[in-house]
Write a protein that holds these residues in place. Structure first.
Motif, PDB file in Angstrom:
ATOM      1  N   THR A 413       0.838  -1.209   0.000  1.00 38.67           N
ATOM      2  CA  THR A 413       0.000   0.000   0.000  1.00 38.67           C
ATOM      3  C   THR A 413       0.869   1.253   0.000  1.00 38.67           C
ATOM      4  OG1 THR A 413      -1.386  -1.304   1.455  1.00 38.67           O
ATOM      5  CG2 THR A 413      -2.038   0.970   1.152  1.00 38.67           C
ATOM      6  N   ASP A 414       1.909   1.254   0.820  1.00 41.37           N
ATOM      7  CA  ASP A 414       2.791   2.423   0.872  1.00 41.37           C
ATOM      8  C   ASP A 414       3.486   2.637  -0.478  1.00 41.37           C
ATOM      9  OD1 ASP A 414       2.187   3.152   3.462  1.00 41.37           O
ATOM     10  OD2 ASP A 414       3.853   2.038   4.351  1.00 41.37           O
ATOM     11  N   GLN A 416       2.356   1.817  -3.376  1.00 38.72           N
ATOM     12  CA  GLN A 416       1.355   2.357  -4.309  1.00 38.72           C
ATOM     13  C   GLN A 416       1.154   3.850  -4.068  1.00 38.72           C
ATOM     14  OE1 GLN A 416      -1.755  -0.362  -3.226  1.00 38.72           O
ATOM     15  NE2 GLN A 416      -1.338  -1.762  -4.932  1.00 38.72           N
ATOM     16  N   ARG A 417       1.085   4.233  -2.783  1.00 40.54           N
ATOM     17  CA  ARG A 417       0.868   5.646  -2.468  1.00 40.54           C
ATOM     18  C   ARG A 417       2.044   6.512  -2.928  1.00 40.54           C
ATOM     19  NH1 ARG A 417       0.541   7.800   1.951  1.00 40.54           N
ATOM     20  NH2 ARG A 417       1.357   6.156   3.280  1.00 40.54           N
TER      21      ARG A 417
END
Ligand code: UD1
Length: 429
Positions: A413-414, A416-417
């Motif tokens: 997730t990180d 992707q962010r």
């Protein structure tokens, strides 16, 4: 929390993105597991903050439950509450210990609290033979009888442990922690010489002091502990994860990106950040972390891993990935875990030019890696492969990604962010 199941086991990366943005680091895996074990030293409720949502925390929580504790983890608050009974059980079973070598950290607290500990001999990361001789020799000097039977290490000290002078052959993190946790409730004074000085050791010392332990020389090579009869439960915030922070720093440099890492302590990463500056990155240090920017292909940097404050072995694979696409060649020397270079065979599948000889690796930088399926062999090797995948042309699939999940909460997730094209796929995808 993540639960005990192994999550999806492969991650697909499309190379070419530059990491850009801000990322917050939580508490260190390598500290929180020991802090959870240290809770065993006091009857009552210990509360820990900044607890990362990773599988190893679930395994440690389960281990503590088997020892009779009530453990509640609140992922949204990153907090774990551990209620420890008056008389914990003293046996750590193989099915949990084999999944996480760090389970051995219950050895010290159990022998101290119960006068006996049966701990299955650990498995864990595939990063070389990891002896326990210093843990054992230290406990023996403190009066414990230690034997190994049917795959279990059995330590007995029915009349309690006694303070002693202990000289470690090597500043082992694990042995320092075991002996610290054994010493805080021993009769008299224990001196641990050639002790490890990692920030995670300082963290556990701080927690033990808050519990009522008497410790001198915290953060130095000579730790002196005056034993006390009783410790009290406490509330403690885990030190931030310098290896996760360092991984983001390398990610920024390698992808020619711009990443601000918050809740990080740049002092704990002095040499690693300095190496990135040598490689051509700009590093700005702030009160809550640091920012790494890079606007050109990195220059190769030599690395020698050593106990803290030396260059951390847990960042070695990430720096090999950096060197793999750097301008020039670098010599990387691994002094802690002999099998840590195993992952370079996987990196070679992406076109990296790495030659190993014993504990040295010669990395010749190539301008472009090319995406391929690869396999993570341990947590940090997996992180190194992900970083390499970010700069490889085309698609890289990192299999056995559960290794990475053990150490990096919310990594995908990180990423992707921060702009990376990364997604979890079914393990056979
Ligand atoms: C911890 C970290 C790990 C990190 C390492 C070094 C955790 C869960 N893991 O591992 O991520 O890479 O510190 O910073 O915190 N040794 C012996 N006999 C002993 C103890 C150790 O020979 O009694 C050897 C090991 O085989 C290894 C070396 O010493 O080659 C380093 O071990 P140690 O510092 O104890 O690392 P760990 O605590 O296992």
């Amino acid at each position: 929390m993540s639960g005990m199941e192994v999550p999806d086991s492969a991650v697909r990366i499309v190379g070419g993105a530059r990491l850009h943005g801000s990322v917050r680091v939580t508490g260190a895996k390598n500290s929180v597991l020991k802090l959870m074990a240290a809770a065993l030293l006091a009857q009552g409720r210990t509360v820990l903050h900044e607890v990362p949502d990773i599988l190893d925390v679930s395994i440690m929580a389960e281990l503590l439950r088997r020892l009779g504790c009530v453990v509640n983890y609140d992922a949204s608050m990153a907090t774990v509450a551990i209620d420890v009974p008056a008389r914990p059980e003293h046996r750590a079973d193989y099915d949990l210990v084999r999944r996480m070598r760090a389970s051995i950290c219950v050895l010290g607290p159990l022998v101290s609290r119960c006068g006996e500990a049966d701990v299955a001999l650990p498995g864990g990361d595939n990063i070389g033979s990891r002896g326990l001789d210093m843990h054992v020799a230290g406990l023996q000097r403190m009066g414990a009888t230690v034997t190994s039977e049917h795959g279990y290490l059995i330590a007995l000290a029915p009349d309690g442990l006694r303070g002693s002078n202990i000289w470690l052959d090597f500043p082992s993190v694990g042995a320092t922690e075991t002996l610290l946790m054994a010493a805080v409730r021993a009769r008299g004074t224990t001196v641990i010489d050639n002790a490890a000085r990692e920030p995670e050791i300082v963290d556990i010392c701080r927690m033990l002091v808050a519990m009522g332990a008497v410790i001198d020389g915290v953060g130095t090579s000579t730790i002196e502990v005056q034993g006390v009869d009783v410790l009290n439960p406490t509330e403690h915030t885990t030190v931030s994860d310098r290896i996760v922070a360092g991984t983001w720093a390398v990610g920024a440099a390698l992808t020619q990106g711009d990443v601000t890492v918050t809740n990080a302590d740049a002092e704990h990463l002095e040499i690693a950040l300095d190496k990135l500056v040598t490689a051509g990155a700009h590093v700005d240090i702030g009160s809550d972390g640091f920012r790494v920017t890079m606007d050109r292909r990195p220059t190769a940097v030599d690395i020698v891993t050593l106990p803290y404050p030396g260059f951390p072995t847990d960042l070695q694979p990430q720096f090999i990935a950096l060197n793999a696409i750097a301008e020039g060649s670098a010599l990387v020397t691994e002094n802690l875990f002999e099998a840590r270079f195993r992952f370079v065979h996987e990196l070679a599948r992406l076109g990296a030019d790495v030659q190993t000889e014993g504990h040295h690796a010669l990395v010749r930088g190539t301008a472009l890696l090319s995406g391929a399926p690869v396999e993570a062999t341990d947590i940090r090797a997996g992180a190194g492969l992900v970083l390499a995948g970010l700069v490889a042309g085309g698609t890289t699939t990192v299999h056995e990604f559960h290794h990475v999940d053990r150490g990096y909460a919310g990594f995908v997730t990180d990423l992707q962010r921060l702009g990376a094209q990364v997604m979890r796929i079914p393990a056979d995808g």
